[in-house]
Structure formats: structure tokens, C-alpha cells
Write a protein that holds these residues in place. Structure first.
Motif, PDB file in Angstrom:
ATOM      1  N   TRP A   1      38.991  39.262  47.336  1.00 61.02           N
ATOM      2  CA  TRP A   1      37.982  39.583  46.343  1.00 61.02           C
ATOM      3  C   TRP A   1      38.366  38.969  44.998  1.00 61.02           C
ATOM      4  N   ALA A   2      37.361  38.806  44.154  1.00 57.63           N
ATOM      5  CA  ALA A   2      37.586  38.228  42.836  1.00 57.63           C
ATOM      6  C   ALA A   2      36.704  38.934  41.814  1.00 57.63           C
ATOM      7  N   GLY A   3      37.247  39.132  40.645  1.00 60.97           N
ATOM      8  CA  GLY A   3      36.516  39.762  39.552  1.00 60.97           C
ATOM      9  C   GLY A   3      37.163  39.363  38.236  1.00 60.97           C
ATOM     10  N   GLY A   4      37.178  40.287  37.294  1.00 57.81           N
ATOM     11  CA  GLY A   4      37.853  40.014  36.031  1.00 57.81           C
ATOM     12  C   GLY A   4      36.991  40.313  34.826  1.00 57.81           C
ATOM     13  N   GLN A   5      37.432  39.829  33.692  1.00 61.16           N
ATOM     14  CA  GLN A   5      36.749  40.087  32.432  1.00 61.16           C
ATOM     15  C   GLN A   5      36.615  38.805  31.625  1.00 61.16           C
ATOM     16  N   VAL A   6      35.397  38.519  31.180  1.00 62.48           N
ATOM     17  CA  VAL A   6      35.131  37.392  30.305  1.00 62.48           C
ATOM     18  C   VAL A   6      34.254  37.888  29.163  1.00 62.48           C
TER      19      VAL A   6
ATOM     20  N   VAL B   1      40.698  38.068  37.900  1.00 58.87           N
ATOM     21  CA  VAL B   1      41.514  38.908  38.781  1.00 58.87           C
ATOM     22  C   VAL B   1      41.171  38.575  40.224  1.00 58.87           C
ATOM     23  N   VAL B   2      42.174  38.403  41.065  1.00 61.62           N
ATOM     24  CA  VAL B   2      41.972  38.186  42.498  1.00 61.62           C
ATOM     25  C   VAL B   2      42.799  39.200  43.267  1.00 61.62           C
ATOM     26  N   GLY B   3      42.320  39.558  44.460  1.00 56.14           N
ATOM     27  CA  GLY B   3      43.033  40.540  45.258  1.00 56.14           C
ATOM     28  C   GLY B   3      42.807  40.347  46.744  1.00 56.14           C
ATOM     29  N   TYR B   4      43.538  41.129  47.538  1.00 47.51           N
ATOM     30  CA  TYR B   4      43.497  41.004  48.993  1.00 47.51           C
ATOM     31  C   TYR B   4      43.658  42.394  49.604  1.00 47.51           C
ATOM     32  N   PHE B   5      42.787  42.754  50.559  1.00 53.70           N
ATOM     33  CA  PHE B   5      42.874  44.045  51.248  1.00 53.70           C
ATOM     34  C   PHE B   5      43.928  43.958  52.343  1.00 53.70           C
ATOM     35  N   ILE B   6      45.037  44.654  52.153  1.00 54.63           N
ATOM     36  CA  ILE B   6      46.096  44.652  53.152  1.00 54.63           C
ATOM     37  C   ILE B   6      45.804  45.642  54.271  1.00 54.63           C
ATOM     38  N   THR B   7      44.955  46.627  54.022  1.00 50.82           N
ATOM     39  CA  THR B   7      44.439  47.557  55.030  1.00 50.82           C
ATOM     40  C   THR B   7      42.959  47.759  54.718  1.00 50.82           C
ATOM     41  N   PRO B   8      42.210  48.492  55.554  1.00 47.93           N
ATOM     42  CA  PRO B   8      40.792  48.702  55.258  1.00 47.93           C
ATOM     43  C   PRO B   8      40.529  49.425  53.941  1.00 47.93           C
ATOM     44  N   ASP B   9      41.513  50.131  53.395  1.00 46.01           N
ATOM     45  CA  ASP B   9      41.258  50.909  52.178  1.00 46.01           C
ATOM     46  C   ASP B   9      42.328  50.744  51.093  1.00 46.01           C
TER      47      ASP B   9
ATOM     48  N   LEU C   1      45.726  44.884  47.086  1.00 43.91           N
ATOM     49  CA  LEU C   1      46.643  44.433  46.048  1.00 43.91           C
ATOM     50  C   LEU C   1      45.959  43.324  45.263  1.00 43.91           C
ATOM     51  N   GLY C   2      46.215  43.264  43.960  1.00 48.92           N
ATOM     52  CA  GLY C   2      45.587  42.232  43.155  1.00 48.92           C
ATOM     53  C   GLY C   2      46.433  41.858  41.956  1.00 48.92           C
ATOM     54  N   ILE C   3      46.017  40.807  41.264  1.00 47.79           N
ATOM     55  CA  ILE C   3      46.707  40.394  40.047  1.00 47.79           C
ATOM     56  C   ILE C   3      45.706  39.712  39.116  1.00 47.79           C
ATOM     57  N   GLY C   4      45.823  40.035  37.847  1.00 46.75           N
ATOM     58  CA  GLY C   4      45.007  39.406  36.824  1.00 46.75           C
ATOM     59  C   GLY C   4      45.886  38.583  35.892  1.00 46.75           C
ATOM     60  N   ILE C   5      45.447  37.383  35.568  1.00 42.90           N
ATOM     61  CA  ILE C   5      46.186  36.497  34.670  1.00 42.90           C
ATOM     62  C   ILE C   5      45.189  35.876  33.702  1.00 42.90           C
ATOM     63  N   GLY C   6      45.450  36.000  32.412  1.00 41.55           N
ATOM     64  CA  GLY C   6      44.507  35.439  31.452  1.00 41.55           C
ATOM     65  C   GLY C   6      45.010  35.516  30.025  1.00 41.55           C
TER      66      GLY C   6
END
Length: 206
Positions: A32-37, A57-65, A68-73
Motif C-alpha cells: 500500500w502507499a499513502g502519505g502527506q503532501v 509512505v509505503v507499507g506491506y501486509f505481513i499478515t491479513p491484519d 509494516l510501513g515507513i515514511g520518508i520525506g
């Protein structure tokens, strides 16, 4: 855990019956991808302040619920007098790194509640004085996520608790440090965005 697994799988299968193999896993394995602009300009008659924020911000579902993600800016701000010629009275630039973990609970249908813990780290510089400011924090934020379709969600959250350690290293003089802890979920002023600041955004799944 198994119940959440089945709820997520059924919800996703209802959006696209042609992708049963992928959706049988719920959100597990989805990116998934999101973030703030944002960009703002404020003119009070004697000075003008412009500020901009860009934190993807980008992230990855390691389980169905669990994801983990990280934002850099970065965040920048500049204040200039409105006379001719103009004079820069303040200018800052801040680099941000923010890893996060988020846990989801189904509320039925396409609605989900989540709890998020993030570790925002900022590295800032005052371009006028050449002072350097760094901080490391912990932020706990609950929120709600609505899955519009199989590739987009709309979410809202607020900061419930945060703790921040800040270090200020001036160009001249001794360094100083500060530690603060805040808990105030009722402060929903979006102008401060400190504790309780309501956040609304869009997230894309792929």
C-alpha cells in the motif's frame, strides 16, 4: 486470528470475484502507499510564510491484519518580509524518517478499526542560524479505515499519546536536550497537529 482472516477474505472476494487466489489471503502480501503532501502560504501584511510537506509512505501486509510501513520525506518553511527588497527572517528544512506498525480489527463490511505505533525521527536545520535540531519520538494513534474498493481506502486517525526526545545543537554555544510526554486525545486542532490532531487521508493498495 482465524476469524479476522476469514472476514478479510470474504470482504475482498466480494470486490473482485476473479481474483480468488489472491483474495483468499485477505490483505496478506498486499502493498500500500499513502502519505502527506501539502503547501501553504500565509501573508499577515508585514511578512509572508510559505511551508511545504512531502512525506510519502509505503507499507506491506505481513499478515491479513498487520502491516509494516515507513515514511520518508521533508518539511520546509520560509518567512520573508513583504517589503522591497524582501528579507528572509526565518528558514528551516527538516528530513523525516518514520517507521510504523499497524494492527487492524474488522468492524463488519468494509469498515476497520486500527491501532498504529510509529517512531518518527526528524533531522532539521535552521538555515539562518545554522542550528541543528534532531528528535526521536514514539506516537500511538488509533483510527478507522474504510475500504472503498479493492485498491483504495479512506482513513482517519488521531494521535492518542506521544513521547519525544529533542536535541538542539546551536552553531554557537552548548547543545541542549528536551524530553516531553503528551496525552490529550481531545485536542483536535489541525493547526497544531501535535497530540490529538485529526488526520484524514487516502491509501492505495496494490
Amino acid at each position: 486470528m482465524k476469524k479476522l482472516f476469514l472476514v478479510a477474505a470474504v470482504a475482498l472476494m466480494s470486490w473482485n470475484g476473479n481474483a480468488q487466489d489472491k483474495e483468499s489471503k485477505g490483505l496478506e502480501g498486499a502493498w500500500w502507499a499513502g502519505g502527506q503532501v501539502s503547501f501553504s502560504k500565509d501573508d499577515n501584511g508585514t511578512s509572508e510564510t510559505t511551508s511545504s510537506t512531502f512525506v510519502p509512505v509505503v507499507g506491506y501486509f505481513i499478515t491479513p491484519d498487520v502491516t509494516l510501513g515507513i515514511g520518508i520525506g521533508s518539511i520546509s518553511s520560509k518567512t520573508e518580509t513583504t517589503g522591497t527588497p524582501s528579507l528572509t527572517t526565518a528558514e528551516t528544512s527538516t528530513f523525516i524518517v518514520q517507521p510504523l506498525v499497524r494492527k487492524y480489527w474488522s468492524l463488519g463490511g468494509k469498515f476497520y478499526f486500527f491501532g498504529q505505533a510509529s517512531l518518527p525521527m526528524t533531522f532539521g536545520k535552521d538555515k539562518i542560524s545554522d542550528d541543528k535540531i534532531t528528535s526521536v519520538g514514539l506516537d500511538i494513534a488509533p483510527g478507522f479505515d474504510f475500504f472503498v474498493n479493492k485498491w483504495m481506502t479512506v482513513e482517519t486517525s488521531f494521535s492518542l499519546f506521544n513521547a519525544t526526545s529533542t536535541s538542539n545543537k546551536p552553531n554557537v554555544g552548548d547543545s541542549t536536550s528536551d524530553f516531553s510526554v503528551n496525552f490529550n486525545p481531545f485536542d483536535l486542532n489541525p493547526g497544531t497537529r501535535t497530540v490529538g490532531g485529526l488526520r484524514v487521508g487516502v491509501k492505495f493498495l496494490f
